[in-house]
Motif scaffolding. Structure first.
Motif: not given
Length: 344
Positions: A41-52, A54-63
């Protein structure tokens, strides 16, 4: 129920009777409070670029690394505190289903079986694509999509609409579609909020009523998102409707996440400041939430209440969301009826 299309040959397959669909949409809920349910659930929610955003290359490894290794445990523990154990689901699921059932019953009085009502979640289940598919297969040739967000925000309303439009992209035969606009300043919405406050407080005027809205990065406001302005207008209209003295209602923002500055004042800090200033009769309401959920039942009645009491405050009253109350269902029905004009 099926029918034979007009002028069709005798061997034409029967089709579902044409209907108009109304799809109400809420934010979402995990399927359970265990680690893997929370992580999905959190992965789906926090992967939404309307919510976060940040550039995916920067955000996804951290997430996918640090955040989703730890946060499912803490979030799961919070969900466990409020979980509907009888139905084995979150309160948001229970309440949204009840809203759907009551809205369907109300609309049936006017439209009979011509209007089909269902509900979906932006994140988690029932997913928006799965419900759209089910409604199309049931014969919905026209669909009204109703995001349950009184105030518009890119991270809520727009994200829900995005998901609805993506679901339509998967349909070979797309239904005609409409979306319900924000309703933050409607008199019947303000009346419903005021009625809930008056019933909960049994007519008394508290020293302070904090209207706590879900937060967002301040940067979003500067980039043109109208959410902050709509929240402020809701609070102003609510104060006028209640007729209380000036200064009783404060507008704040909760659920801060990350390191950048969000809309201020932060609810958790503001209630502590009020307690230190001597406020001993505090009420709090969340006008941006159509249904009680983790942010209200656990965050406000947990973290925010504790912040107030730790600073010396007493007399904390949480005013519930509109949920499936009669005034809210009537408001939802009116919004639907207005948006169905020309369709039924």
């Amino acid at each position: 129920m099926t029918h034979q299309p007009a002028h069709a040959p005798a061997d034409h397959p029967a089709l579902p009777k044409p209907k108009v669909g109304v799809l109400i949409a809420n934010l979402g809920t995990p399927d359970n409070h265990d680690y893997w349910s929370m992580r999905r659930y959190l992965s789906e929610f926090l992967s939404d670029q309307r919510v976060i955003d940040y550039p995916r290359w920067k955000w996804q490894p951290l997430l996918q690394g640090i955040i989703l290794s730890k946060r499912p445990f803490t979030s799961g523990a919070n969900y466990r505190l409020i979980w509907n154990t009888e139905k084995n689901e979150s309160p948001l699921m229970t309440i949204t289903r009840e809203q759907c059932e009551k809205l369907a019953a109300t609309l049936a009085e006017t439209y009979g079986d011509r209007v089909l009502v269902d509900f979906a979640m932006r994140y988690g289940n029932p997913s928006t694509p799965s419900v759209v598919d089910r409604m199309v297969k049931a014969g919905c040739e026209r669909l009204l999509f109703f995001p349950l967000y009184p105030q518009y925000a890119g991270s809520t309303t727009a994200s829900a609409n995005d998901q609805f439009f993506r679901a339509l992209m998967a349909q070979k035969w797309q239904p005609a579609s409409r979306t319900v606009a924000a309703y933050f300043d409607r008199p019947d919405y303000i009346d419903a909020l005021a009625g809930t406050i008056e019933r909960t407080l049994e007519g008394r005027v508290p020293e302070k009523l904090v209207a706590s809205y879900h937060g967002m990065p301040k940067r979003y406001l500067m980039e043109g998102d109208p959410y902050h302005c709509q929240c402020q207008k809701t609070s102003r209209l609510l104060a006028e409707r209640l007729g209380w003295p000036d200064g009783v209602i404060d507008t704040t923002f909760q659920s801060v996440f990350g390191s950048e500055e969000w809309l201020r004042p932060y609810t958790v800090e503001h209630v502590a400041d009020l307690a230190r200033a001597g406020v001993r009769d505090l009420a709090i309401i969340s006008p941006a939430f159509a249904s009680d959920c983790i942010e209200t039942l656990e965050e406000i009645n947990g973290e925010i209440r504790e912040s107030y009491e730790a600073a010396g405050g007493t007399g904390f009253t949480y005013v519930p969301c509109l949920n499936a109350g009669g005034a809210h269902i009537a408001l939802m029905a009116r919004l639907v009826e207005e948006n169905l004009q020309g369709w039924v």
